[in-house]
Structures are given as C-alpha cells and as structure tokens.
Design an enzyme around this catalytic site. Structure first.
Site, PDB file in Angstrom:
ATOM      1  CG  HIS A  32      35.305  35.277  48.489  1.00  0.00           C
ATOM      2  ND1 HIS A  32      33.937  35.280  48.316  1.00  0.00           N
ATOM      3  CD2 HIS A  32      35.750  34.212  47.782  1.00  0.00           C
ATOM      4  CE1 HIS A  32      33.586  34.264  47.543  1.00  0.00           C
ATOM      5  NE2 HIS A  32      34.674  33.598  47.213  1.00  0.00           N
ATOM      6  CG  HIS A  78      37.378  29.158  47.921  1.00  0.00           C
ATOM      7  ND1 HIS A  78      36.177  28.535  48.199  1.00  0.00           N
ATOM      8  CD2 HIS A  78      37.066  30.316  47.277  1.00  0.00           C
ATOM      9  CE1 HIS A  78      35.168  29.280  47.736  1.00  0.00           C
ATOM     10  NE2 HIS A  78      35.694  30.363  47.183  1.00  0.00           N
ATOM     11  CE  LYS A  80      36.405  24.646  46.030  1.00  0.00           C
ATOM     12  NZ  LYS A  80      35.710  25.066  47.245  1.00  0.00           N
ATOM     13  CG  HIS A  90      30.460  31.539  46.379  1.00  0.00           C
ATOM     14  ND1 HIS A  90      30.746  31.509  47.724  1.00  0.00           N
ATOM     15  CD2 HIS A  90      31.641  31.299  45.742  1.00  0.00           C
ATOM     16  CE1 HIS A  90      32.041  31.263  47.895  1.00  0.00           C
ATOM     17  NE2 HIS A  90      32.610  31.131  46.709  1.00  0.00           N
ATOM     18  CD  GLU A 137      32.130  31.846  40.685  1.00  0.00           C
ATOM     19  OE1 GLU A 137      33.337  31.754  40.386  1.00  0.00           O
ATOM     20  OE2 GLU A 137      31.634  31.301  41.690  1.00  0.00           O
ATOM     21  CG  ASP A 163      37.418  33.384  44.373  1.00  0.00           C
ATOM     22  OD1 ASP A 163      36.999  32.685  45.306  1.00  0.00           O
ATOM     23  OD2 ASP A 163      36.865  33.405  43.265  1.00  0.00           O
ATOM     24  CG  ASN A 164      39.016  29.431  44.116  1.00  0.00           C
ATOM     25  OD1 ASN A 164      38.107  30.256  43.998  1.00  0.00           O
ATOM     26  ND2 ASN A 164      38.801  28.194  44.492  1.00  0.00           N
TER      27      ASN A 164
END
Length: 449
Positions: A93, A95, A98, A243, A246, A343-344
């Site tokens: 997972h 991104h 971004k 998602h 959250e 994640d990010n």
C-alpha cells in the site's frame, strides 16, 4: 572455504551465506510452513531465530543446512557472523503519484482535512506525465535499494487523471520488470460508483492489469455504491483494494459494510482493506462483530501505522491521545490476514518515509507493542502481503526459491529494531545490488527549490 567479510558477497553464481540467522516465521520447506525441516528442532535458536548456512546457486536458494555444519571445503562463502537474513520486502500500500511533493506543496497544519485540499492543488497544477514519472521512479529507486521486491501503488483516478497516471505506471512497470513487481489500484471516492464514469475506469484498470479501488466511508448510499463496485470488479475479473474508515469516528463501520457486500454479491476475487482506524475507538463488542464479518468474508487488512500516527487526532498545540492504528493483535487472533505497509512518502499525508520495509516493520512493532514475542509478525511485510498481491514467490525462505534476500549485521530482533541497518546487503537472484539511495537533489527542479 574461501570466506568473504559481511560487506563482500562473492561475485560468483555459486556460493554460501555462512553462519546466518533466519526468523523461524520466514523459513519454510517447499513453501509450506507446516512441513518441518528435519534438522530444525536441533538448531540453536534465540528469539525464534534459526542458525543456518544458505547455499546460493544459479540465483536461487539451493540448500539450507544447520550452521553447526561446515561449509564445504574450498567453497566461496560470506560469513554473516550470525547476521539476520530476510526475504525481500513486499510493500502492498503506497501512493507513488503523491510521493516527494512536500517541498512544493506542504501541509502547514498536518491535518487530514488540509491534506485533502493541498493534494488537490498539487495534482491540478503539476501532475503531468513527466512530473509523475520522475517522482514515481525516484520512489521506486528508494524502495529497490532498501530491499523491496514487489510494490502496489494507489493512483488517484478522478476524471482525466486516471489515464495519465495509469499510462505512466504502465511505462514504469515495463522498465522495472525483473527488479520490482509492480501493481496499481485506482483511488477515488466511493460516491463515484453512483456515476457513469466508473465503468470506463474499470475498463482502464482491467486493461492495465490493475486492481479496482476506492475510499469507503459511511454515507446514506454506501451499500448501493459497494454493490456497484463489487459488480464492476466481478464482471472484469478485478481484485479490490479499498481505503476504509480512515478516521476516529466510533460510528464509522464501512469495513463491516464492505465485508457484507462481498458476501451479498458472491464476489470471488481478493479484497483487502487499508487503515480501518475507527476500530481502534470502538467498544470491543462492536469491533469484535466487525472482525467476525471480516473473517467470514475472507478480507485482509493492511495497517499503515506511520501515516495514521501522523494524521489521526492531530490538533495544533495539543498532544494526540487517539493514534488511529487499527486492532492488529485482535484481527490476527481471529485469523484475519494483517499486513503492514508504507502508505504515503514525503507528501501532504505523511511528511516523511522512504519506502523502507524495515522501517515499516520496526515502527509497527514499536507502535503496536508486537514484541514479547515477535512471533510471526515478520510475515506482515513479506509473506502476508505477497499472498494478498497474489505473487508467485511466497515471501518466505525455502529451497528452490529465488535468492532475493536482505542480509543484516544485526544478530537478533533487538539489534535489528534498534538501528536503521543502513549497511544491509540486498541480494537479487543471488547478486548484490547497489544500495546507494537516490539523491534528493534529482527532484529539485520539480519542487521549485
């Protein structure tokens, strides 16, 4: 044997990693954890670590023997001095679209609400093919150098952005083939599944061999939206990656609705749900009922502990009291597959990170108090996400599997989790790769620095 130091793996197709330690949870025979290795019980163990010599031949693991046995006379070998050996990481997972945008579009308050506004600004202003390609490739170079072998990214897929981002992704997947196995999941609000545009999006995802995804949260039409999502996925043979919840709203139970929708629609594909933060603030009775539905529907849960800690319960000038990390031991105790992921990375949702699977595991163990014992939690960044992604290589160590390995100087879990392990060795098909990380200066012109 001809012994090399830790930092020098023999440059040959046939050699041994001598005097290694492997987490018991990552060691299998013929890919089956239930099939015990005959000598395993006699091997010296500490912290559920097994002392082994690893023969590498032709890019694969040829033999696993007790470290108490000598490596054959004259064989090329690297003495790891009891250092740990793991299979390469699987980051399910992320991104990438971004990533590495913080210096041009920051999040001054650090809140989730402002992150949503700021990323819209960045996407509208900058997200063209070259910008996406360079930032995504930079992130992939980081992940690869740290020892990741497979990665899934979510791609924002509203309106015309979907075609641009998936096109860049397909190019990168082709260029990185043989080094990183890449997957992409669409990302858009669940309300979009009440519109006509999602049919074309589902076709694009299918053409890209991707995964259909959305952000699911409570709203009056959630069940109808989920039905449309599952039906689109079923007709196109797509897996789902969502998602979910959250937030820290105790009334948020989209996860339960997702599980019920999967059962209601007779959906046969794989479903994973990321975040699931609201479970952490619900009563045990409410959370346990949701977990029962998740188990019944055979849904996997992906925890993103670093990003959740960064965003959840953030209020300026006040210490956060509710951290938003989902119920890791409780889910696992009920037989729900649990994975950890990055994640990010250096964007408005999470200002830090480097797509390092070890950092993800280290922080998850600390945050979730998953030690005493650590047990099989190492599978949460290796074998479990590999299964969720449907990878052919299972994310464990066994004879016959590719020698895609990460070798650490750390000899115990305590040593492993106490330092960043910047001197790790990463092997891909038995060959040591260059673990030099890309320089941030490469992106300066994109970030207006």
């Amino acid at each position: 044997m001809a012994v090399s130091s830790f930092a020098s793996v023999p440059d040959t197709a046939h050699y041994w990693l001598a005097n290694a330690r492997i987490p018991l949870a990552l060691l299998t025979r013929d890919g089956a954890p239930s099939d015990p290795i005959p000598w395993l019980a006699a091997a010296p163990q500490s912290e559920d670590l097994v002392a082994v010599n690893i023969e590498i031949k032709g890019g694969a693991i040829a033999t696993l023997t007790p470290a108490s046995l000598h490596v054959p006379e004259g064989a090329a070998a690297c003495d790891l001095h009891q250092g740990l050996v793991w299979p390469c990481f699987v980051d399910i997972h992320t991104h990438l679209d971004k990533s590495h945008t913080w210096h041009r579009t920051a999040n001054p308050s650090g809140t989730f609400e402002q992150a949503l506004k700021q990323i819209d600004i960045d996407r509208i202003k900058y997200w063209r093919s070259e910008d996406l390609y360079r930032r995504m490739e930079f992130a992939l170079k980081c992940a690869y150098a740290h020892g990741t072998r497979a990665l899934r990214t979510h791609l924002d897929a509203l309106d015309d952005q979907a075609e641009i981002s998936f096109s860049v992704f397909r190019t990168l997947r082709q260029e990185w083939a043989g080094r990183l196995e890449l997957q992409a999941a669409s990302l858009l609000p669940i309300e979009a599944f009440e519109t006509d545009q999602v049919s074309a999006l589902a076709d694009l995802v299918a053409e890209s061999s991707g995964i259909l995804g959305a952000v699911a949260y409570p709203n009056p039409n959630l069940d109808q939206q989920l039905d449309q999502l599952f039906q689109l996925a079923q007709t196109r043979g797509l897996d789902l990656d969502l998602h979910v919840d959250e937030n820290l709203n105790p009334a948020a139970m989209a996860l339960r609705h997702v599980a019920q929708a999967k059962l209601r629609n007779g959906y046969s594909g794989t479903v994973v749900c990321g975040h699931c933060c609201s479970l952490s603030v619900q009563s045990w009775e409410v959370a346990a009922e949701t977990i029962r539905w998740v188990k019944k529907a055979d849904i996997g849960v992906i925890s993103l502990p670093m990003c959740n800690l960064f965003l959840q319960d953030r209020q300026i000038g006040r210490m956060p009291r509710r951290r938003g990390v989902t119920l890791l031991p409780e889910l696992k105790a009920q037989g729900v597959p649990v994975a950890f992921s990055s994640d990010n990375t250096r964007d408005v949702f999470y200002a830090y990170g480097d797509l390092d699977g070890l950092e993800v595991f280290t922080q998850a163990v600390r945050i979730g108090q998953l030690d005493r014992p650590i047990g099989d939690w190492p599978q949460a960044v290796t074998a479990t996400p590999a299964a969720m992604m449907g990878l052919k290589t299972p994310g464990t160590l066994a004879v016959g599997q590719p020698a895609d390995l990460v070798c650490f100087k750390a000899r115990t879990f305590n040593e492993l989790l106490s330092r960043p392990q910047c001197d790790r060795i990463v092997l891909r098909q038995g060959k040591a790769i260059d673990t030099t990380l890309p320089d941030y200066v490469e992106l300066d012109d994109l970030l207006d620095r």
